[in-house]
Structure formats: structure tokens, C-alpha cells
Design a protein around this motif. Structure first.
Motif, mmCIF file in Angstrom:
data_model
loop_
_atom_site.group_PDB
_atom_site.id
_atom_site.type_symbol
_atom_site.label_atom_id
_atom_site.label_comp_id
_atom_site.label_asym_id
_atom_site.label_seq_id
_atom_site.Cartn_x
_atom_site.Cartn_y
_atom_site.Cartn_z
ATOM 1 N N TYR A 79 4.544 4.231 6.802
ATOM 2 C CA TYR A 79 4.625 3.910 5.298
ATOM 3 C C TYR A 79 4.028 2.602 5.339
ATOM 4 C CZ TYR A 79 7.346 7.968 4.163
ATOM 5 O OH TYR A 79 8.051 9.167 4.023
ATOM 6 N N THR A 80 2.782 2.239 4.954
ATOM 7 C CA THR A 80 2.177 1.008 5.043
ATOM 8 C C THR A 80 2.692 -0.183 3.854
ATOM 9 O OG1 THR A 80 0.375 1.831 3.972
ATOM 10 C CG2 THR A 80 0.111 1.739 6.194
ATOM 11 N N VAL A 81 3.787 -0.401 3.940
ATOM 12 C CA VAL A 81 4.569 -1.342 3.009
ATOM 13 C C VAL A 81 4.810 -2.593 3.707
ATOM 14 C CG1 VAL A 81 6.445 -1.738 1.317
ATOM 15 C CG2 VAL A 81 5.568 0.719 1.600
ATOM 16 N N THR A 120 11.149 3.836 1.236
ATOM 17 C CA THR A 120 10.390 3.856 2.448
ATOM 18 C C THR A 120 9.860 2.833 3.381
ATOM 19 O OG1 THR A 120 8.373 4.012 0.976
ATOM 20 C CG2 THR A 120 9.255 6.036 1.324
ATOM 21 N N PHE A 121 10.760 1.793 3.161
ATOM 22 C CA PHE A 121 10.403 0.432 4.106
ATOM 23 C C PHE A 121 12.161 0.003 4.454
ATOM 24 C CE2 PHE A 121 11.063 -0.734 -0.610
ATOM 25 C CZ PHE A 121 12.017 -1.800 -0.461
ATOM 26 N N LEU A 174 6.148 -7.060 11.772
ATOM 27 C CA LEU A 174 6.017 -6.071 10.901
ATOM 28 C C LEU A 174 6.577 -4.904 11.302
ATOM 29 C CD1 LEU A 174 5.092 -5.272 7.910
ATOM 30 C CD2 LEU A 174 2.756 -4.679 8.947
ATOM 31 N N VAL A 175 7.779 -4.474 10.487
ATOM 32 C CA VAL A 175 8.478 -3.209 10.937
ATOM 33 C C VAL A 175 8.478 -2.141 10.010
ATOM 34 C CG1 VAL A 175 10.670 -2.336 11.620
ATOM 35 C CG2 VAL A 175 10.118 -4.851 12.159
ATOM 36 N N LEU A 176 7.814 -1.005 10.378
ATOM 37 C CA LEU A 176 7.519 -0.027 9.250
ATOM 38 C C LEU A 176 8.228 1.214 9.729
ATOM 39 C CD1 LEU A 176 3.510 -0.541 8.862
ATOM 40 C CD2 LEU A 176 5.377 -1.118 7.643
ATOM 41 N N SER A 196 0.897 -1.161 0.073
ATOM 42 C CA SER A 196 0.025 0.061 0.050
ATOM 43 C C SER A 196 0.832 1.353 0.051
ATOM 44 C CB SER A 196 -0.946 0.000 1.286
ATOM 45 O OG SER A 196 -1.877 -1.087 1.227
ATOM 46 N N PHE A 197 0.766 2.182 -1.035
ATOM 47 C CA PHE A 197 1.465 3.414 -1.034
ATOM 48 C C PHE A 197 0.715 4.579 -0.185
ATOM 49 C CE2 PHE A 197 2.636 0.941 -4.582
ATOM 50 C CZ PHE A 197 3.999 1.046 -4.794
ATOM 51 N N THR A 198 1.431 5.332 0.303
ATOM 52 C CA THR A 198 1.233 6.363 0.983
ATOM 53 C C THR A 198 0.996 7.739 -0.271
ATOM 54 O OG1 THR A 198 3.409 7.208 1.499
ATOM 55 C CG2 THR A 198 1.968 6.158 3.111
#
Length: 414
Positions: free
Chosen positions: A112-114, A31-32, A101-103, A21-23
Motif C-alpha cells: 500500500y503506497t502510503v 492500510t499503513f 519508509l515502512v509499507l 497514493s491509494f491502491t
């Protein structure tokens, strides 16, 4: 052609079951986080990763666990870690399958929801095992947690041992640093706040408006060279900072009409509102009147007495052939180069010896000898600082040398 490439990319990620999912920021900057790994040691999961290039905010860790005998995942509270730490220790409370899950996040703290498996997402099967105590001592203690809390102009450092104990059988040493403490060598740049701590909490009064990290270790571990640092256990991961200009020792912000030292500008407007902040300084010195010149020439000017230099002094415990470890190393320097009056060699050896963390008493005695070596080579300013650093443990010995140094500095105009 461009539409066909985009279509195949979407199909590929759909087949692999990945969600990306992109911001709103669709820049090409990464961004991850990446290279996420998980290892198990002493009933703890150690997570390590490499920060995202484009994530300037904190890192968020989302955790889930499926306990043994259950198929329903349970969400655990998310954890926030400052950017740059790049590690987190998660205690194992029960058996099961854990997922992490490390964001990364932007400057506003928005993640950043990747989600990319084996990059910033990982699963690991954990099992809690009983930890054996020391074979030689049934009263062996481990530091379980170290926490900080800012209260007015102070930072409250609290710790627990063996889970819930707040009293330590062995003395502890507290370190403070303006940089994150991850490895033992980071303690070289840290400051020893207090040694001989045996109970929690401890109150520290640091300089305000500066973020600080803390580490707590046993004195015996320092002597034996068995230091172990674990974030979240005996090292703080999040810095504590006293706000400036608020409480008793809070430092106010700089005034606009004040220059930094060593050339301060007297603020007339701060003292007399409405006055002009101008000071007229004569361009040249005015000559004395004949009467004043005659009076000055008649004043007696006694010859300054030459201060007698002190002789080297050694603590009795550094002459006895007992003890090992850092005691043995210091005793070797004292009985070798110091006893032979090879002051340059003494300075070189003690500076190298003090580059590593030492117990409070060993450090104080080492600085006592280093101060004498500087004194004997005419480096009185450096000697003064060494005696000031050790005067808390040996006030009488330090006071004698300081009183001898001050006239020597005055005679040199320092």
C-alpha cells in the motif's frame, strides 16, 4: 458541500508536502503502519512499528542514505519482514542521513503506497562509532549474524562471530520455536535444539511442514543471566520450513480414508486396489468350545512379581559447596527439599526452576531429580518423560530409572 470538504482535504495535504497514493482497495480499513520509531545502539538502527490493521501481507522497508559530504541520496535494497515481527535492525556501515519508509501490503504482497511522515516514514542522522571489546578478555566474541537455509529435509543454521569468524571460543546454545522470538521470556516456550555448539554451520532435522524461528546464545550468558536477543543478529526474523512429504523424513499429507489416532481405520483400498474398504466386526464375542475352555483353564498363571522401588540418587557435583548462579539454586533444592524427601515441594520448586532457560547439563540434572520426585509420588508416566528428556547427557542413569518405571506402568495398564 461534500465537494468542498474533499477539495480542502486535497489542498491541506498539498501544502504539507505529503504524498498519499491509494491502491484500488479504497476501504476504510487502516492500510499503513504507524508509530514508527528509530533508535541507535551498538552501530545499529533499531526500527519498531505497529502493523496496519488492513495489511495481511509482509511489510516492506525502503531505505535511502545521504552519505556525509554528499547531497545525492543512495537507494539501498528494500527489505521484506513478515507481518507480526514489527521490528528491524539495520547495521550502520557509514555516516550520513538515513530515511526509512515502512509499507504494509495486501494478501498478494502488493504494498500500500502510503507515505506519512512520523507515522510510517522517518529520517535519522547516523554515525558509526568504534565498539570497545571486553575489558577482561581480548578474545571476546559477539554473534554477528544467524541465518537459516532449507536443504531437502534439513535446515542449515549458519552463524558468524565478530563479523566473519565461524569458530566460537565459548559453547553456544541453539533454541527453536514455532513462534517469533523477540524477548528473553519467549525462550521459555522454545526448545533447546543443541548445546555446546562451537562451529558453524549446524544441521537441524525438525518436523516438516511447520515454520520455525531460531535463537543462538552463549551458555555463559544463560548461567550469568545476561541474555540479549537481537533480531537479525542472534535471532532469525523469517521462519524456515521443511516441505512435507518430499524427502527422507518428510511427512506425507493425511489420507482421506484414514482417521486420526488413537482410532485409525485400516485402509484396505491402499493395500488391495479394487477391494471394498469394509471390515466385518462381530457384534458379540463368540464362546469358546469345551475343549478350548478346558485347555485355557489348565494354563498356569503365575503371580506377578512386585517390582522393587528404587531409592533416590544424587549427583556428586550437587553435594559440593562450589559454584553460583543456577548451580547454587539447583544445589539448594537438592540439599533442601530433595534431601528431606518432601517430594511435592521438590516438584513445585523444580518445575518453577525449569520454567526459565537453563544450560544443558543443569537442565538434565534438574529433570533427573524431577523424574525421581514424580516416581516417589507414584506419577510414573510423568517420571518417564523427565528421564527420557535427560537421557542424552546421562544415558546410564536414565536407563536404570526407565527400566524400573516400565514394569510399574504395565502393572497399572498404562
Amino acid at each position: 458541500m461534500k465537494f468542498r470538504e474533499t477539495f480542502f482535504t486535497v489542498v491541506l495535504f498539498s501544502v504539507l508536502g505529503l504524498t498519499w497514493s491509494f491502491t484500488e482497495d479504497r476501504s476504510s480499513v487502516q492500510t499503513f503502519v504507524r508509530q514508527l520509531t528509530a533508535t541507535i545502539q551498538d552501530n545499529k538502527v533499531m526500527l519498531q512499528w505497529v502493523d496496519a490493521q488492513g495489511g495481511t501481507g509482509p511489510v516492506y522497508i525502503y531505505r535511502k542514505i545521504i552519505s556525509s559530504g554528499s547531497s545525492v541520496p543512495q537507494d539501498l535494497d528494500p527489505v521484506q519482514v513478515p507481518r507480526g515481527v514489527q521490528s528491524y535492525i539495520d547495521p550502520i556501515e557509514s555516516d550520513g542521513l538515513r530515511s526509512y519508509l515502512v509499507l504494509a501490503s495486501d494478501a498478494n504482497g502488493v504494498p500500500y503506497t502510503v507515505r506519512i511522515p512520523n507515522t510510517n516514514y522517518i529520517e535519522i542522522d547516523v554515525k558509526k562509532t568504534p565498539l570497545p571489546l571486553s575489558k577482561s578478555d581480548s578474545k571476546y566474541q559477539n554473534i554477528s549474524s544467524l541465518k537459516t537455509e532449507v536443504q531437502k529435509d534439513s535446515i542449515i543454521i549458519s552463524f558468524t562471530l565478530n563479523g566473519s569468524e565461524t569458530k566460537s571460543i565459548q559453547p553456544l546454545v541453539l533454541y527453536r520455536s514455532t513462534q517469533p522470538i523477540r524477548y528473553v521470556q519467549d525462550l521459555v516456550q522454545a526448545v533447546i535444539v543443541q548445546g555446546g555448539i562451537t562451529s558453524s554451520p549446524y544441521i537441524d532435522y525438525p518436523v516438516p511442514d511447520i515454520p520455525y524461528y531460531y535463537a543462538l546464545v552463549f551458555e555463559d550468558d544463560i548461567k550469568q543471566g545476561n541474555l540479549r536477543l537481537e533480531g537479525g543478529k542472534n535471532v532469525t526474523l523469517i521462519p524456515a520450513e521443511v516441505p512435507a512429504g518430499t524427502f527422507r523424513i518428510g511427512l506425507p499429507g493425511p489420507q482421506k480414508d484414514i482417521r486420526s489416532i488413537p482410532l485409525p481405520l485400516l485402509s484396505v483400498t491402499a493395500t488391495v486396489p479394487g477391494a471394498l474398504n469394509t471390515i466385518q466386526v462381530p457384534v458379540f464375542a463368540l464362546p469358546l468350545s469345551p475343549e478350548a475352555s478346558k485347555a485355557v483353564s489348565a494354563l498356569p498363571f503365575p503371580e506377578p512379581k512386585k517390582a522393587a522401588l528404587k531409592k533416590p540418587r544424587v549427583f556428586s557435583q550437587d553435594l559440593n559447596a562450589i559454584g553460583g548462579g543456577e548451580e547454587f539454586t539447583l544445589r539448594s533444592i537438592v540439599q533442601g527439599a530433595f534431601n528431606n524427601r518432601d517430594w511435592n515441594s521438590v516438584i513445585e520448586q523444580l518445575v518453577r526452576f525449569l520454567s526459565l532457560p537453563r544450560s544443558s547439563t543443569i537442565e538434565a540434572r534438574s529433570r533427573f531429580y524431577l523424574g525421581q520426585a514424580y516416581y516417589m509420588t507414584g506419577k510414573y508416566r510423568e517420571a518417564l518423560f523427565e528421564f527420557l528428556l535427560m537421557k542424552n547427557l546421562y544415558p546410564a542413569e536414565a536407563r536404570e530409572w526407565i527400566q524400573s518405571i516400565l514394569p510399574l506402568l504395565d502393572s497399572r495398564g498404562m
